[in-house]
Design an enzyme around this catalytic site. Structure first.
Site, PDB file in Angstrom:
ATOM      1  N   TYR A  57      -6.686   9.680   2.391  1.00 41.31           N
ATOM      2  CA  TYR A  57      -5.365   9.802   2.019  1.00 41.31           C
ATOM      3  C   TYR A  57      -5.407   8.711   0.658  1.00 41.31           C
ATOM      4  O   TYR A  57      -5.091   8.985  -0.478  1.00 41.31           O
ATOM      5  CB  TYR A  57      -4.329   9.314   2.988  1.00 41.31           C
ATOM      6  CG  TYR A  57      -3.112   8.935   2.306  1.00 41.31           C
ATOM      7  CD1 TYR A  57      -2.236   9.841   2.056  1.00 41.31           C
ATOM      8  CD2 TYR A  57      -2.532   7.596   2.584  1.00 41.31           C
ATOM      9  CE1 TYR A  57      -0.893   9.824   1.544  1.00 41.31           C
ATOM     10  CE2 TYR A  57      -1.228   7.338   1.755  1.00 41.31           C
ATOM     11  CZ  TYR A  57      -0.799   8.466   1.167  1.00 41.31           C
ATOM     12  OH  TYR A  57       0.739   7.885   0.781  1.00 41.31           O
TER      13      TYR A  57
HETATM   14  N1  LIG Z   1       6.863   6.982   3.374  1.00 42.92           N
HETATM   15  C1  LIG Z   1       5.894   6.164   2.995  1.00 42.92           C
HETATM   16  O1  LIG Z   1       5.657   5.103   3.869  1.00 42.92           O
HETATM   17  C2  LIG Z   1       4.881   6.356   1.715  1.00 42.92           C
HETATM   18  C3  LIG Z   1       4.010   5.005   1.554  1.00 42.92           C
HETATM   19  C4  LIG Z   1       3.463   5.304   0.346  1.00 42.92           C
HETATM   20  C5  LIG Z   1       3.328   6.363  -0.478  1.00 42.92           C
HETATM   21  N2  LIG Z   1       4.204   7.305   0.133  1.00 42.92           N
HETATM   22  C6  LIG Z   1       4.299   8.774  -0.978  1.00 42.92           C
HETATM   23  O2  LIG Z   1       5.759   9.024  -1.320  1.00 42.92           O
HETATM   24  C7  LIG Z   1       5.792  10.249  -1.149  1.00 42.92           C
HETATM   25  C8  LIG Z   1       6.716  10.795  -0.381  1.00 42.92           C
HETATM   26  O3  LIG Z   1       6.567  10.389   1.032  1.00 42.92           O
HETATM   27  P1  LIG Z   1       7.411  10.739   2.213  1.00 42.92           P
HETATM   28  O4  LIG Z   1       7.298   9.669   3.156  1.00 42.92           O
HETATM   29  O5  LIG Z   1       8.760  11.343   1.703  1.00 42.92           O
HETATM   30  O6  LIG Z   1       6.574  11.798   2.853  1.00 42.92           O
HETATM   31  P2  LIG Z   1       7.372  13.497   3.219  1.00 42.92           P
HETATM   32  O7  LIG Z   1       6.111  14.060   4.217  1.00 42.92           O
HETATM   33  O8  LIG Z   1       8.262  12.992   4.214  1.00 42.92           O
HETATM   34  O9  LIG Z   1       7.347  14.084   1.961  1.00 42.92           O
HETATM   35  C9  LIG Z   1       6.668  14.950   1.237  1.00 42.92           C
HETATM   36  C10 LIG Z   1       7.370  16.332   1.011  1.00 42.92           C
HETATM   37  O10 LIG Z   1       6.416  16.930   0.342  1.00 42.92           O
HETATM   38  C11 LIG Z   1       6.348  18.256   0.663  1.00 42.92           C
HETATM   39  N3  LIG Z   1       4.981  19.003   0.206  1.00 42.92           N
HETATM   40  C12 LIG Z   1       3.651  18.440   0.695  1.00 42.92           C
HETATM   41  N4  LIG Z   1       2.612  19.181   0.129  1.00 42.92           N
HETATM   42  C13 LIG Z   1       3.595  20.163  -0.766  1.00 42.92           C
HETATM   43  C14 LIG Z   1       2.915  21.027  -1.602  1.00 42.92           C
HETATM   44  N5  LIG Z   1       1.590  21.245  -1.970  1.00 42.92           N
HETATM   45  N6  LIG Z   1       4.047  21.611  -2.353  1.00 42.92           N
HETATM   46  C15 LIG Z   1       5.240  21.532  -2.427  1.00 42.92           C
HETATM   47  N7  LIG Z   1       5.618  20.446  -1.267  1.00 42.92           N
HETATM   48  C16 LIG Z   1       4.828  19.840  -0.580  1.00 42.92           C
HETATM   49  C17 LIG Z   1       6.417  18.194   2.086  1.00 42.92           C
HETATM   50  O11 LIG Z   1       6.878  19.286   2.983  1.00 42.92           O
HETATM   51  C18 LIG Z   1       7.263  17.134   2.371  1.00 42.92           C
HETATM   52  O12 LIG Z   1       8.590  17.481   2.806  1.00 42.92           O
HETATM   53  C19 LIG Z   1       4.356  10.903  -0.995  1.00 42.92           C
HETATM   54  O13 LIG Z   1       3.686  11.245  -2.252  1.00 42.92           O
HETATM   55  C20 LIG Z   1       3.554   9.663  -0.286  1.00 42.92           C
HETATM   56  O14 LIG Z   1       2.319  10.044  -0.331  1.00 42.92           O
HETATM   57  C21 LIG Z   1       5.120   7.281   1.136  1.00 42.92           C
HETATM   58  O1  LIG Z   2       2.301   2.163   2.390  1.00 42.57           O
HETATM   59  C1  LIG Z   2       1.463   3.073   2.507  1.00 42.57           C
HETATM   60  O2  LIG Z   2       0.724   3.304   1.558  1.00 42.57           O
HETATM   61  C2  LIG Z   2       0.980   3.924   3.780  1.00 42.57           C
HETATM   62  O3  LIG Z   2       2.463   3.713   4.568  1.00 42.57           O
HETATM   63  C3  LIG Z   2       2.673   4.229   5.676  1.00 42.57           C
HETATM   64  O4  LIG Z   2       1.008   4.064   6.670  1.00 42.57           O
HETATM   65  P1  LIG Z   2       1.097   3.117   7.455  1.00 42.57           P
HETATM   66  O5  LIG Z   2       1.562   1.646   6.943  1.00 42.57           O
HETATM   67  O6  LIG Z   2      -0.350   2.971   8.175  1.00 42.57           O
HETATM   68  O7  LIG Z   2       2.315   3.188   8.623  1.00 42.57           O
HETATM   69  P2  LIG Z   2       2.342   3.699  10.108  1.00 42.57           P
HETATM   70  O8  LIG Z   2       1.461   4.688  10.214  1.00 42.57           O
HETATM   71  O9  LIG Z   2       3.838   3.928  10.261  1.00 42.57           O
HETATM   72  O10 LIG Z   2       1.781   2.460  10.825  1.00 42.57           O
HETATM   73  C4  LIG Z   2       2.407   1.363  10.668  1.00 42.57           C
HETATM   74  C5  LIG Z   2       1.618   0.253  11.423  1.00 42.57           C
HETATM   75  O11 LIG Z   2       1.848   0.534  12.764  1.00 42.57           O
HETATM   76  C6  LIG Z   2       0.367   0.610  13.384  1.00 42.57           C
HETATM   77  N1  LIG Z   2       0.198   1.458  14.372  1.00 42.57           N
HETATM   78  C7  LIG Z   2       0.225   2.542  14.162  1.00 42.57           C
HETATM   79  C8  LIG Z   2       0.156   3.648  15.027  1.00 42.57           C
HETATM   80  C9  LIG Z   2       0.092   3.224  16.595  1.00 42.57           C
HETATM   81  O12 LIG Z   2       0.134   3.989  17.308  1.00 42.57           O
HETATM   82  N2  LIG Z   2       0.154   1.930  16.752  1.00 42.57           N
HETATM   83  C10 LIG Z   2      -0.123   1.076  15.670  1.00 42.57           C
HETATM   84  O13 LIG Z   2      -0.188  -0.267  16.118  1.00 42.57           O
HETATM   85  C11 LIG Z   2      -0.525   0.794  12.150  1.00 42.57           C
HETATM   86  O14 LIG Z   2      -1.708   0.058  12.378  1.00 42.57           O
HETATM   87  C12 LIG Z   2       0.304  -0.111  11.020  1.00 42.57           C
HETATM   88  O15 LIG Z   2      -0.206  -1.383  10.967  1.00 42.57           O
HETATM   89  C13 LIG Z   2       2.569   5.818   5.541  1.00 42.57           C
HETATM   90  O16 LIG Z   2       2.546   6.512   6.843  1.00 42.57           O
HETATM   91  C14 LIG Z   2       1.427   6.371   4.644  1.00 42.57           C
HETATM   92  O17 LIG Z   2       1.822   7.963   4.308  1.00 42.57           O
HETATM   93  C15 LIG Z   2       1.189   5.566   3.372  1.00 42.57           C
HETATM   94  O18 LIG Z   2       1.693   5.895   2.343  1.00 42.57           O
END
Ligand SMILES: NC(=O)c1ccc[n+]([C@@H]2O[C@H](COP(=O)([O-])OP(=O)(O)OC[C@H]3O[C@@H](n4cnc5c(N)ncnc54)[C@H](O)[C@@H]3O)[C@@H](O)[C@H]2O)c1
Ligand SMILES: O=C(O)[C@H]1O[C@H](OP(=O)(O)OP(=O)(O)OC[C@H]2O[C@@H](n3ccc(=O)[nH]c3=O)[C@H](O)[C@@H]2O)[C@H](O)[C@@H](O)[C@H]1O
Length: 407
Positions: free
Chosen positions: A218
């Site tokens: 990822y």
């Molecule tokens: N939530 C977090 O903690 C987090 C942290 C860091 C980065 N991000 C990034 O932020 C963005 C939004 O994340 P989120 O948490 O809302 O995730 P999410 O999975 O809820 O939203 C992503 C959406 O994109 C859609 N999607 C995926 N592939 C697609 C494609 N090929 N075409 C059209 N739609 C598609 C999915 O159906 C989903 O609804 C993502 O790029 C994710 O990598 C999220």
């Molecule tokens: O900022 C990001 O770039 C990422 O943020 C998020 O990843 P993470 O920070 O890994 O979130 P998340 O899975 O909720 O785990 C949270 C904590 O719980 C711990 N963790 C997790 C699972 C478990 O069973 N036990 C546990 O301790 C685990 O070790 C971690 O410390 C987004 O999912 C990802 O899409 C990406 O964008």
């Protein structure tokens, strides 16, 4: 001796033949007038013609600003909140999402229904479908693209690696290809990730730190996205801003994230796994509340200079930016569970495990000085306050009447 077969009189009387002919004509006419709805979104869009086109134009119509924003991944967690915030302030917003089943797609449908009530239309389609994207750009002159569609989650990459390549690399290129040829070119803001810091041990993480040690596929695809952004900026003069979100949480969140499934499991009395690092401390994250992230996204859109090229031609140097959007206040997973126990009024059954080598990193911590200075970004929500909002939403959503709740 019998006659040769061709000389036999037909076994079917003329009336039967006529009936068959009329049935055939009727069926052909019916299929012509009411074609079967195709499962291919582009064909469906073209078939539905004016109905879809009007919805698309209405959704993207801008009220107070002249901003028309295409939000990819609009039915996702961040996509929902950003789309609503843009619409509320008068921007035109059109969403696109493929509603994939990585996590419960009913939640994505509920988010889209909420957007629909706010007059944000979400086109069902994949960002890899260049024909569909082109069609949307023909219908609307987008000024900005907020590209959030991606395959998220660090651990799932070991189960389904190709979905990351498909959505996060090929999907980003597909979006940039359409933007590069659009006239005028839109400014692009897209979601990178804190995971690009990988095994970086310099804290807090600054945009200048190394990002060449990803711990998950990822992370590697997000890092690749940042390099791809450089290329499109360099060759075509596209204005591109990457936002490195740090573990975003809140109402309408993602069920694959720890705070979400811990809540589910605590309520069900199921054991939860708490990972700890080599120092016997639980792993820590710079958990960032969704409303703070939304403000950062809007700040990035508002400060994004429109592209300098058009129709694929570069004119002068365009913006290429990257910002951390975090909370600057890391919290251990054990503490996260303590807060949830308090809010849910229920003890968790926890089991401690050493952090597996499955894409996870031991800690994250954002330095947000740059985003503060350039985007006016200032997170204001601590984990306890944000989790309270999440738990309130969770209880409502999963209660019977939950589908009707508003933000
Ligand atoms: N939530 C977090 O903690 C987090 C942290 C860091 C980065 N991000 C990034 O932020 C963005 C939004 O994340 P989120 O948490 O809302 O995730 P999410 O999975 O809820 O939203 C992503 C959406 O994109 C859609 N999607 C995926 N592939 C697609 C494609 N090929 N075409 C059209 N739609 C598609 C999915 O159906 C989903 O609804 C993502 O790029 C994710 O990598 C999220
Ligand atoms: O900022 C990001 O770039 C990422 O943020 C998020 O990843 P993470 O920070 O890994 O979130 P998340 O899975 O909720 O785990 C949270 C904590 O719980 C711990 N963790 C997790 C699972 C478990 O069973 N036990 C546990 O301790 C685990 O070790 C971690 O410390 C987004 O999912 C990802 O899409 C990406 O964008």
């Amino acid at each position: 001796m019998g006659k040769p077969p061709c000389l036999h009189r037909s076994r079917f009387p003329t009336t039967t033949k006529l009936l068959a002919l009329w049935t055939f004509i009727f069926l052909a006419l019916f299929l012509f007038l009411f074609p079967r709805s195709s499962s291919d979104p582009t064909r469906r869009l073209l078939q539905a013609g004016p109905v879809w086109e009007n919805r698309i134009r209405l959704s993207a119509r801008s009220h107070s600003h002249s901003r028309r924003v295409l939000v990819t991944g609009a039915a996702g967690f961040v996509g929902l909140h950003v789309s609503l915030a843009l619409k509320r302030r008068g921007d035109g917003v059109l969403g696109i999402d493929n509603f994939n089943s990585y996590y419960e797609s009913s939640l994505k449908r509920s988010r889209a229904a909420l957007l629909d009530r706010a007059e944000v239309f979400v086109v069902e389609g994949d960002v890899n479908d260049g024909t569909l994207l082109k069609k949307l750009f023909e219908l609307v002159k987008f000024t900005h693209v907020m590209h959030l569609a991606a395959q998220a989650g660090v651990r799932y990459a070991m189960q389904n690696p190709s979905s990351y390549v498909q959505s996060n690399i090929a999907g980003l290129v597909s979006v940039l290809e359409v933007c590069k040829s659009a006239n005028p070119q839109p400014a692009i803001v897209w979601a990178s990730s804190s995971s690009v810091y990988g095994l970086n041990s310099q804290v807090p993480f600054s945009e200048k730190d190394r990002t060449d040690q990803p711990a998950s596929l990822y992370a590697a695809t997000k890092k690749a996205g940042e390099e791809i952004a450089h290329t499109y900026n360099h060759i075509y003069g596209l204005s591109i801003t990457g936002l490195r979100f740090f573990t975003v949480y809140g109402p309408w969140g993602r069920p694959d994230m720890a705070y979400f499934f811990f809540t589910q499991d605590i309520l069900k009395g199921k054991t939860i796994k708490v990972f700890e690092g080599a120092d016997q401390k639980s792993v820590a994250r710079d958990f960032t509340y969704i409303e703070d992230i939304v403000k950062g996204c809007l700040g990035a859109l508002d400060t994004a200079e429109r592209s300098t090229g058009s129709g694929g031609k570069k004119r002068r140097k365009a913006q290429l930016r990257v910002f951390n959007l975090g909370n600057t206040s890391p919290v251990g997973v054990n503490e996260l569970v303590n807060i949830l126990e308090k809010l849910l009024d229920k003890k968790a059954r926890r089991k401690v495990f050493p952090m597996p080598r499955n894409g996870d990193v031991p800690f994250t911590h954002a330095n947000i000085t740059l985003a503060q200075k350039e985007l006016g970004y200032k997170p204001t929500t601590n984990l306890e306050t944000g989790l309270k909002e999440f738990v309130n939403w969770y209880r409502l959503y999963y209660s019977k009447s939950g589908m009707n709740i508003v933000l």
